[in-house]
Design a protein around this motif. Structure first.
Motif, PDB file in Angstrom:
ATOM      1  N   GLU A 194     -24.180 -16.542 -20.897  1.00 59.63           N
ATOM      2  CA  GLU A 194     -23.365 -16.973 -22.035  1.00 59.63           C
ATOM      3  C   GLU A 194     -23.168 -15.844 -23.039  1.00 59.63           C
ATOM      4  OE1 GLU A 194     -24.062 -20.002 -25.736  1.00 59.63           O
ATOM      5  OE2 GLU A 194     -24.380 -20.833 -23.718  1.00 59.63           O
ATOM      6  N   ALA A 195     -21.945 -15.705 -23.529  1.00 56.90           N
ATOM      7  CA  ALA A 195     -21.633 -14.671 -24.517  1.00 56.90           C
ATOM      8  C   ALA A 195     -22.204 -15.062 -25.877  1.00 56.90           C
ATOM      9  CB  ALA A 195     -20.124 -14.475 -24.618  1.00 56.90           C
ATOM     10  N   MET A 196     -22.929 -14.120 -26.482  1.00 57.53           N
ATOM     11  CA  MET A 196     -23.424 -14.340 -27.844  1.00 57.53           C
ATOM     12  C   MET A 196     -22.325 -14.159 -28.868  1.00 57.53           C
ATOM     13  SD  MET A 196     -26.493 -15.344 -28.090  1.00 57.53           S
ATOM     14  CE  MET A 196     -26.672 -15.028 -29.845  1.00 57.53           C
ATOM     15  N   ASP A 197     -21.422 -13.192 -28.602  1.00 56.50           N
ATOM     16  CA  ASP A 197     -20.277 -12.969 -29.489  1.00 56.50           C
ATOM     17  C   ASP A 197     -19.230 -12.189 -28.723  1.00 56.50           C
ATOM     18  OD1 ASP A 197     -18.769 -13.224 -31.755  1.00 56.50           O
ATOM     19  OD2 ASP A 197     -19.882 -11.775 -32.945  1.00 56.50           O
ATOM     20  N   LEU A 198     -18.001 -12.201 -29.259  1.00 58.18           N
ATOM     21  CA  LEU A 198     -16.916 -11.461 -28.614  1.00 58.18           C
ATOM     22  C   LEU A 198     -15.896 -11.041 -29.655  1.00 58.18           C
ATOM     23  CD1 LEU A 198     -14.366 -13.625 -28.550  1.00 58.18           C
ATOM     24  CD2 LEU A 198     -15.515 -14.463 -26.530  1.00 58.18           C
ATOM     25  N   ASP A 199     -15.040 -10.088 -29.274  1.00 60.02           N
ATOM     26  CA  ASP A 199     -13.943  -9.650 -30.126  1.00 60.02           C
ATOM     27  C   ASP A 199     -12.863  -9.038 -29.249  1.00 60.02           C
ATOM     28  OD1 ASP A 199     -12.571  -9.406 -32.476  1.00 60.02           O
ATOM     29  OD2 ASP A 199     -13.684  -7.679 -33.226  1.00 60.02           O
ATOM     30  N   VAL A 200     -11.655  -8.916 -29.806  1.00 57.59           N
ATOM     31  CA  VAL A 200     -10.503  -8.405 -29.068  1.00 57.59           C
ATOM     32  C   VAL A 200      -9.803  -7.355 -29.919  1.00 57.59           C
ATOM     33  CG1 VAL A 200      -8.429  -9.017 -27.782  1.00 57.59           C
ATOM     34  CG2 VAL A 200     -10.223 -10.717 -28.091  1.00 57.59           C
ATOM     35  N   VAL A 201      -9.350  -6.260 -29.290  1.00 60.41           N
ATOM     36  CA  VAL A 201      -8.602  -5.222 -29.988  1.00 60.41           C
ATOM     37  C   VAL A 201      -7.372  -4.858 -29.161  1.00 60.41           C
ATOM     38  CG1 VAL A 201      -9.813  -3.251 -28.938  1.00 60.41           C
ATOM     39  CG2 VAL A 201      -8.813  -3.010 -31.217  1.00 60.41           C
ATOM     40  N   GLN A 202      -6.269  -4.565 -29.854  1.00 58.35           N
ATOM     41  CA  GLN A 202      -5.060  -4.116 -29.154  1.00 58.35           C
ATOM     42  C   GLN A 202      -5.117  -2.602 -29.035  1.00 58.35           C
ATOM     43  OE1 GLN A 202      -1.453  -5.735 -30.756  1.00 58.35           O
ATOM     44  NE2 GLN A 202      -0.129  -4.709 -29.272  1.00 58.35           N
ATOM     45  N   THR A 203      -4.899  -2.078 -27.818  1.00 59.43           N
ATOM     46  CA  THR A 203      -5.012  -0.647 -27.557  1.00 59.43           C
ATOM     47  C   THR A 203      -3.671   0.033 -27.319  1.00 59.43           C
ATOM     48  OG1 THR A 203      -5.372  -1.120 -25.211  1.00 59.43           O
ATOM     49  CG2 THR A 203      -7.327  -0.883 -26.604  1.00 59.43           C
ATOM     50  N   GLY A 204      -2.602  -0.733 -27.137  1.00 67.30           N
ATOM     51  CA  GLY A 204      -1.267  -0.190 -26.896  1.00 67.30           C
ATOM     52  C   GLY A 204      -0.241  -1.289 -27.040  1.00 67.30           C
ATOM     53  N   PRO A 205       1.036  -0.992 -26.763  1.00 63.28           N
ATOM     54  CA  PRO A 205       2.091  -2.002 -26.926  1.00 63.28           C
ATOM     55  C   PRO A 205       1.824  -3.286 -26.139  1.00 63.28           C
ATOM     56  CG  PRO A 205       3.041   0.164 -26.573  1.00 63.28           C
ATOM     57  CD  PRO A 205       1.576   0.314 -26.344  1.00 63.28           C
ATOM     58  N   ASP A 206       1.276  -3.165 -24.930  1.00 67.38           N
ATOM     59  CA  ASP A 206       1.006  -4.343 -24.102  1.00 67.38           C
ATOM     60  C   ASP A 206      -0.394  -4.322 -23.500  1.00 67.38           C
ATOM     61  OD1 ASP A 206       3.635  -5.626 -24.237  1.00 67.38           O
ATOM     62  OD2 ASP A 206       4.328  -3.848 -23.158  1.00 67.38           O
ATOM     63  N   THR A 207      -1.310  -3.601 -24.107  1.00 64.16           N
ATOM     64  CA  THR A 207      -2.663  -3.506 -23.570  1.00 64.16           C
ATOM     65  C   THR A 207      -3.688  -3.884 -24.636  1.00 64.16           C
ATOM     66  OG1 THR A 207      -2.778  -1.150 -24.126  1.00 64.16           O
ATOM     67  CG2 THR A 207      -2.066  -1.747 -21.875  1.00 64.16           C
ATOM     68  N   TYR A 208      -4.791  -4.477 -24.164  1.00 61.26           N
ATOM     69  CA  TYR A 208      -5.853  -4.946 -25.057  1.00 61.26           C
ATOM     70  C   TYR A 208      -7.199  -4.658 -24.407  1.00 61.26           C
ATOM     71  CZ  TYR A 208      -1.908  -7.665 -26.857  1.00 61.26           C
ATOM     72  OH  TYR A 208      -0.686  -8.045 -27.352  1.00 61.26           O
ATOM     73  N   GLN A 209      -8.238  -4.772 -25.220  1.00 61.66           N
ATOM     74  CA  GLN A 209      -9.589  -4.695 -24.686  1.00 61.66           C
ATOM     75  C   GLN A 209     -10.417  -5.817 -25.299  1.00 61.66           C
ATOM     76  OE1 GLN A 209     -12.776  -1.633 -25.702  1.00 61.66           O
ATOM     77  NE2 GLN A 209     -12.176  -0.893 -23.659  1.00 61.66           N
ATOM     78  N   LEU A 210     -11.156  -6.496 -24.437  1.00 64.78           N
ATOM     79  CA  LEU A 210     -12.103  -7.527 -24.857  1.00 64.78           C
ATOM     80  C   LEU A 210     -13.498  -6.941 -24.796  1.00 64.78           C
ATOM     81  CD1 LEU A 210     -13.123 -10.573 -25.213  1.00 64.78           C
ATOM     82  CD2 LEU A 210     -13.133 -10.632 -22.712  1.00 64.78           C
TER      83      LEU A 210
END
Length: 597
Positions: A194-210
């Motif tokens: 189970e994930a204790m925490d998470l976050d998301v960031v946008q890295t480009g026009p159509d790309t992201y990282q979780l």
């Protein structure tokens, strides 16, 4: 400016578990409830006005079904015209869950006609509900919910993580920039723990990282338009040296696409630390610890984390450059520890620096803090006629209370980047107006200066004692005579001790042993001749006297001679000389030894 943070507080009618600011307004959305049952405590979503730094007011509220669960997670999406989208986690009723139907993913709309209608005309309504998770465990609920930072004309990526599930999941979904409550599922990731925490960031026009963490590991997932990568472990906590228990992650947030900040709870309630990580630039690399700080000793566990960039980039492809982050960590003692953190750029290298506390807010709530959120801060385009600026920090607690702190900001001009004649003006940005413990380097610089001065004085005194260079301090006449003796060539002390030499000689000889000077041929006139240990031949070597029969002066000269060549030290004691004969110390040798005294 006074070291003061204005505070506003309101008590509602239900326990609170989540809070989030409207990114375009001073509105704060809070939610929670008593869950299913007849306890008389409703499940609600409430909109608060935070424009007054010392008073909060309720402007709208939606009461949810008493048969369903309370709101456990919350994230604010885009605004379309006067309509704001809010995503939340709310479990369906026990009756529906038993049938295998749990529409835990809820979408609410907040219609806000205008700022003039502070307490009227604002409506909150549910506009959609669905199930994102594949598995239907009766105990599963939507524990975590995060959206990537909003950029103009750019879609956001959302992520929701399950809690209490036998098969933990993270669900991904798209949030179009047009708003209006629209969203689209991107599928789910099955994770072993189970994930204790998470976050998301946008890295480009159509790309992201979780990024997500469990108790001991951090994972990243690359998300493109057509592909979602498998989770990659980029960091693992290991026990401290000599310990068996590990620290554990509690929370994490992206600072930029290259840096994460995490809250780490030490084992056995030994305290809390903030760790900033540089994320790997290449697939084969791991994250590296870039900066760290400790929370006050009274905080044994952390319960939440919030971060805000005070000079945000206008698009995901822009460099962040010089900017300050404000960081808030909620503790199990209902305190909030506030830090500032600098992001710096040097050529093509980005750095984290000066993670420093600037205030601890104690006893913020009468019960455990369950949610933290910073308001969005957009630097004003013009400094003229700008009211006093602040970034707001909201916190909610299980004891029905909401508190908003208004942290004052100030304009900061980077003095390290001098304005050139005819060139662009020096860059300005906004930072926390309250001084942090790490903001002023005066103490460190003062200590370093004192150390350097002391070393310089000691060095100059040494040089003058040995008549090297020109005198500056004029201290030579006042120094002890032994300090002012010129340097002599002394043999390196890598020889065997007298004790070793006597032991080796005893192996081969049963007669009394003698310590005497060897042949002086080939030695410098100012060097001591080699030492000889063996049996004594008076006809060849001359007379020798036992240690006990030497007069004190000769004993002293022999000890000094042996010390100079590294054969004897005071800690060996004089007992090793008992029963040993000593040759004479001639005048020349006595003079060499005596001059060193």
């Amino acid at each position: 400016m006074a070291n003061r943070i204005p505070t506003a507080k309101i008590t509602l009618t239900y326990p609170l578990y989540s809070c989030a600011f409207d990114p375009t307004d001073s509105s704060l959305i809070v939610a929670g409830g008593g869950g299913p049952g007849r306890n008389g405590i409703g499940n609600k979503v409430t909109v608060l006005d935070t424009s007054d730094p010392v008073e909060l007011s309720q402007i709208a509220e939606l009461e949810l079904s008493p048969n369903e669960d309370n709101v456990t997670s919350l994230a604010v999406g885009p605004r379309k015209d006067k309509n704001l989208t809010v995503f939340a986690g709310v479990n369906s009723s026990d009756k529906d869950i038993k049938k295998g139907k749990n529409e835990h993913f809820r979408v609410f709309g907040i219609n806000h006609p205008g700022r003039a209608a502070k307490t009227s005309g604002v409506r909150v309504s549910e506009i959609a509900r669905d199930a994102l998770f594949l598995h239907k465990d009766a105990s599963t609920y939507q524990r975590l919910l995060r959206l990537s930072h909003p950029y103009e004309n750019s879609a956001q990526l959302g992520a929701a993580a399950s809690g209490f599930s036998k098969q933990p999941e993270i669900a991904l979904f798209d949030v179009p920039c047009a708003g209006g409550g629209r969203w689209k599922s991107r599928g789910t990731l099955e994770i072993p723990t189970e994930a204790m925490d998470l976050d998301v960031v946008q890295t480009g026009p159509d790309t992201y990282q979780l990024a997500y963490c469990d108790d001991h590991e951090i994972f990243t997932v690359e998300v493109s338009k057509n592909e979602i990568s498998e989770p990659k472990c980029v960091y693992t906590i290991t026990p401290d040296e000599g310990a068996t228990a590990k620290a554990s992650f509690k929370s994490l947030r992206y600072l930029t696409s290259g840096f994460l900040i995490t809250v780490v709870n030490k084992p056995k309630h030994q305290g809390v630390a903030l760790h900033g990580f540089r994320l790997p630039a290449k697939s084969q690399e791991n994250a590296r610890l870039a900066i760290q700080a400790r929370l006050p000793k009274g905080v044994s566990r952390a319960t939440g984390l919030a971060v805000r960039n005070l000079s945000p980039a206008s698009s995901p492809s822009d460099k962040h450059g010089e900017t300050q982050f404000v960081v808030a960590v909620a503790g199990n003692d209902s305190s909030i520890s506030l830090f500032t953190l600098e992001h710096k750029s040097a050529a093509t290298v980005d750095l984290l620096a000066d993670l420093a506390p600037f205030q601890v807010l104690k006893g913020v709530h009468p019960s455990n803090i369950t949610g933290l959120s910073f308001s969005t801060f957009t630097p004003p385009k013009s400094a003229s006629k700008t009211p006093e600026l602040s970034v707001k920090l909201a916190s909610v607690a299980v004891g029905f209370t909401t508190v908003v702190h208004s942290i004052p900001l100030k304009k900061h001009v980077d003095k390290s980047k001098q304005e050139r004649k005819g060139g662009p003006p020096r860059q300005s940005r906004y930072v926390v107006a309250l001084k942090s413990q790490g903001e002023s380097p005066v103490t460190v610089i003062t200590l370093l200066t004192i150390v350097v001065l002391i070393l310089a004085l000691v060095g100059q005194t040494f040089l003058e004692a040995k008549e090297i260079g020109k005198p500056v301090l004029g201290v030579r006449p006042y120094l002890p005579t032994s300090w002012t003796k010129p340097f002599r060539n002394v043999p390196a002390i890598n020889q065997k001790t007298v004790k070793d030499l006597l032991s080796e000689a005893n192996v081969h000889h049963s007669q009394p042993l003698v310590i005497r000077h060897g042949d002086t041929q080939g030695t410098d006139s100012e060097e001591l001749p080699p030492l000889h240990v063996g049996i004594h031949d008076e006809e060849v070597h001359g007379p020798a006297t036992s240690w006990e029969d030497l007069d004190p002066k000769e004993q002293h000269l022999w000890k000094e001679r042996l010390k100079r060549t590294g054969h004897w030290v005071e800690s060996m004691g004089e007992n090793i000389f008992q029963g040993v004969l000593f040759g004479e110390i001639g005048g020349a040798i006595g003079n060499i030894v005596g001059e060193a005294l």
